[in-house]
Write a protein that holds these residues in place. Structure first.
Motif, PDB file in Angstrom:
ATOM      1  N   SER A 168       0.826  -1.205   0.000  1.00 47.11           N
ATOM      2  CA  SER A 168       0.000   0.000   0.000  1.00 47.11           C
ATOM      3  C   SER A 168       0.864   1.261   0.000  1.00 47.11           C
ATOM      4  O   SER A 168       0.624   2.187  -0.776  1.00 47.11           O
ATOM      5  CB  SER A 168      -0.925  -0.015   1.214  1.00 47.11           C
ATOM      6  N   ALA A 173       0.247   5.435  -0.899  1.00 49.41           N
ATOM      7  CA  ALA A 173      -0.683   5.739   0.182  1.00 49.41           C
ATOM      8  C   ALA A 173       0.092   6.292   1.371  1.00 49.41           C
ATOM      9  O   ALA A 173       1.224   5.888   1.612  1.00 49.41           O
ATOM     10  CB  ALA A 173      -1.435   4.484   0.600  1.00 49.41           C
ATOM     11  N   THR A 174      -0.532   7.213   2.096  1.00 47.73           N
ATOM     12  CA  THR A 174       0.091   7.693   3.319  1.00 47.73           C
ATOM     13  C   THR A 174      -0.054   6.606   4.381  1.00 47.73           C
ATOM     14  O   THR A 174      -0.794   5.648   4.201  1.00 47.73           O
ATOM     15  CB  THR A 174      -0.597   8.965   3.829  1.00 47.73           C
ATOM     16  N   LEU A 177      -3.655   6.341   5.701  1.00 46.46           N
ATOM     17  CA  LEU A 177      -4.515   5.751   4.670  1.00 46.46           C
ATOM     18  C   LEU A 177      -4.262   4.251   4.565  1.00 46.46           C
ATOM     19  O   LEU A 177      -5.191   3.448   4.418  1.00 46.46           O
ATOM     20  CB  LEU A 177      -4.218   6.430   3.332  1.00 46.46           C
ATOM     21  N   THR A 178      -2.989   3.877   4.645  1.00 46.17           N
ATOM     22  CA  THR A 178      -2.637   2.459   4.609  1.00 46.17           C
ATOM     23  C   THR A 178      -3.264   1.718   5.780  1.00 46.17           C
ATOM     24  O   THR A 178      -3.858   0.648   5.609  1.00 46.17           O
ATOM     25  CB  THR A 178      -1.106   2.297   4.660  1.00 46.17           C
ATOM     26  N   LYS A 181      -7.221   1.720   5.279  1.00 45.79           N
ATOM     27  CA  LYS A 181      -7.778   0.985   4.140  1.00 45.79           C
ATOM     28  C   LYS A 181      -7.266  -0.445   4.060  1.00 45.79           C
ATOM     29  O   LYS A 181      -7.933  -1.302   3.493  1.00 45.79           O
ATOM     30  CB  LYS A 181      -7.394   1.704   2.842  1.00 45.79           C
ATOM     31  N   ASN A 182      -6.065  -0.679   4.560  1.00 45.82           N
ATOM     32  CA  ASN A 182      -5.459  -1.959   4.234  1.00 45.82           C
ATOM     33  C   ASN A 182      -4.908  -2.717   5.438  1.00 45.82           C
ATOM     34  O   ASN A 182      -4.285  -3.751   5.276  1.00 45.82           O
ATOM     35  CB  ASN A 182      -4.339  -1.751   3.222  1.00 45.82           C
TER      36      ASN A 182
END
Lengths: 284, 268
Positions: A168, A173-174, A177-178, A181-182
């Motif tokens: 990610s 991705a920051t 955000l990682t 989201k992941n």
């Protein structure tokens, strides 16, 4: 070699016997409570107010009280615990501060629940002036189960493969955000199951609520989070020790114990099913 | 984010003019107190494939990861010297890592698809960079999967969990995922080392296709692979860049004895 073989079998049987013994003990407790309580359980018992200090009538406000306490505990402990776990696993570096935090968390887990009760009395009931209320009780219980939530959330986060984060990040991705989201989507099932076990514990505790929320006898439903409530474990204690005619009240004790056990076992079962469901859904 | 085909073509022409795509100068790299790279100065030409070879632990993967700053996420690492992409220092204080990693995609040694659908894997990058339009996402997914030579195999089952693909398909999916954010440079860290010969051949064919549009830097342990896919080869040994040159020349007529020994299998 022969010596080892002599020991092998007895040790195996000993282990097996001990395991069966544990199952038998649990099985007997459950059997006894179900047998004694099933006759008391009725629609009326579950949905009406208690009478004569709980010696007669139902336990509706007691169930509702424990329900509110559980909701309040989850609402405060879950966000705080999850945030702490995310910070500790994803952001914090290994240094003296984080080591101290971890030490504090494991110490917190080992503190006797009555101490939490006194702490809650001092801080929430008196210092913050929340009085004996659902709010004070929930916050106290939240403090008590925070370590469980933090530790299980950390385990859940660590179980998400590092490669998910790397892939990610490599896509631009920051970090946040990682994580959002992941990492979190795959960790949340584990976080929830651990937390549900914590909540199960909170629902069954007497000492922390004794001084912060639980009412001896209050046959009405709470109007706000600043009201006192009755709660299942404390009510059980009252029924077992504080009423004059012990034999006459016994069915009420069994009935209350059964409701409490079903609630706690239900929470644990929910945790197990949730884990199975998500384990099927997310495989890696 | 998404560049129309015509604009892409113009950008490529410009790229052909500007000489060097990636330029590192005197790069030293440290894991804590341990120095892993010593004074690496290397140029990578645009629209070419640069292979990094060398024995395990020679620093080639570490070097690869300096090019998209993936080493930043490892605590206690430190880099001195400069890494320029299109003449801009990517370690400069004004440079955004997010922007860098959009331009420099990466494919890892072990295929690492997310446990989501094939479609969601491919559009993960575009989504986090703010593309919401479903039609646009579908278009990106199709284009990326076509480029990664996976489209024909998966076009009827885009909603299938990516974990159910074969190893080779998973790796091509990871390539598609990297391509979906429209990078200029593609870093590949032993992308075929876990694959069988057929899947490896497909990846190598794919690299041959992709070099027309992207600048590729690939780490490989496989000498034949380096010889087959790359234009230039750099040989690393114990954290130092021993030799770099046209692949054909490195493999037929290396200057340094260490390079020759490694290529001919005398060590490593």
């Amino acid at each position: 070699m022969t010596k080892r073989r002599y020991f092998e079998k007895p040790i195996y049987w000993l282990m097996r016997a001990v395991t069966y013994f544990i199952v038998i003990v649990i099985g007997y407790i459950l059997y006894d409570i179900v047998r004694g309580g099933i006759g008391t359980i009725s629609w009326e018992f579950l949905t009406t107010m208690p009478r004569r200090s709980g010696a007669e009538g139902g336990i509706l406000p007691v169930i509702i009280g424990t329900f509110y306490l559980v909701i309040g505990t989850v609402a405060t402990a879950l966000p705080i615990g999850m945030a702490a776990a995310i910070y500790l696993t994803e952001y914090a570096t290994q240094n003296r501060l984080t080591r101290t935090i971890r030490l504090a968390i494991s110490t917190l887990a080992g503190i006797p629940s009555i101490v939490f009760g006194l702490f809650g009395l001092g801080l929430f009931v008196i210092f913050f002036g929340f009085k004996a209320s659902i709010l004070s009780g929930s916050l106290t219980l939240a403090c008590m189960i925070l370590p469980i939530i933090i530790v299980s959330s950390e385990e859940a986060l660590k179980a998400v493969p590092q490669s998910f984060r790397e892939a990610s990040l490599a896509l631009g991705a920051t970090k946040w955000l990682t994580i959002r989201k992941n990492v979190l989507p795959y960790a949340i099932p584990g976080m929830l199951t651990g937390s549900i076990l914590g909540v199960g514990r909170a629902a069954g505790e007497t000492a922390p609520i004794l001084l912060t929320v639980a009412a001896f006898y209050l046959p009405k439903l709470p109007a706000s989070i600043f009201d006192q409530v009755m709660a299942l474990p404390y009510h059980l204690y009252i029924l077992a020790t504080q009423l004059p005619d012990v034999d006459a009240v016994r069915p009420m004790q069994y009935g209350t114990a059964l409701v409490l056990i079903v609630l706690v076992l239900g929470l644990n079962l929910a945790a197990i099913f949730l884990r199975i469901y998500f384990r099927r859904k997310y495989r890696w | 984010m998404v560049v129309p085909e015509s604009v892409r073509a113009i950008r490529h022409d410009e790229r052909a003019e500007s000489a060097v795509k990636i330029q590192t100068r005197s790069v030293d790299f440290f894991y804590g107190d341990v120095q892993a790279l010593f004074n690496i100065s290397l140029d990578v030409q645009p629209n070419s494939v640069m292979a990094l070879i060398g024995p395990s632990g020679c620093g080639k993967s570490t070097f690869l990861r300096t090019l998209n700053r993936m080493n930043d996420i490892i605590l206690g690492t430190r880099l001195t010297g400069s890494v320029l992409i299109d003449k801009t220092d990517i370690y400069g204080s004004a440079f955004s890592v997010v922007e860098l990693r959009k331009r420099v995609g990466m494919v890892f040694q072990k295929s690492n698809p997310f446990p989501k659908s094939i479609f969601e894997n491919v559009v993960y990058g575009p989504r986090i960079h703010g593309i919401r339009n479903p039609g646009q996402l579908e278009e990106i997914a199709e284009r990326s999967l076509i480029r990664a030579a996976l489209w024909d195999e998966v076009k009827d089952r885009l909603s299938m969990n990516a974990m159910e693909l074969s190893g080779g398909q998973q790796q091509r999916l990871c390539i598609a995922r990297a391509l979906a954010v429209d990078p200029e440079i593609l870093l590949m860290d032993e992308p075929a080392s876990a694959l069988d010969p057929r899947a490896t051949a497909r990846i190598e064919d794919l690299i041959g296709e992709l070099r027309r549009e992207y600048t590729i830097v690939i780490v490989t342990h496989n000498m034949q692979q380096a010889a087959r896919v790359s234009d230039e080869t750099a040989f690393f040994y114990e954290g130092r860049l021993i030799e770099v040159g046209i692949t054909k020349q490195i493999f037929t007529n290396p200057v340094h004895k260490q390079t020759e020994d490694y290529i001919t299998g005398r060590f490593g």
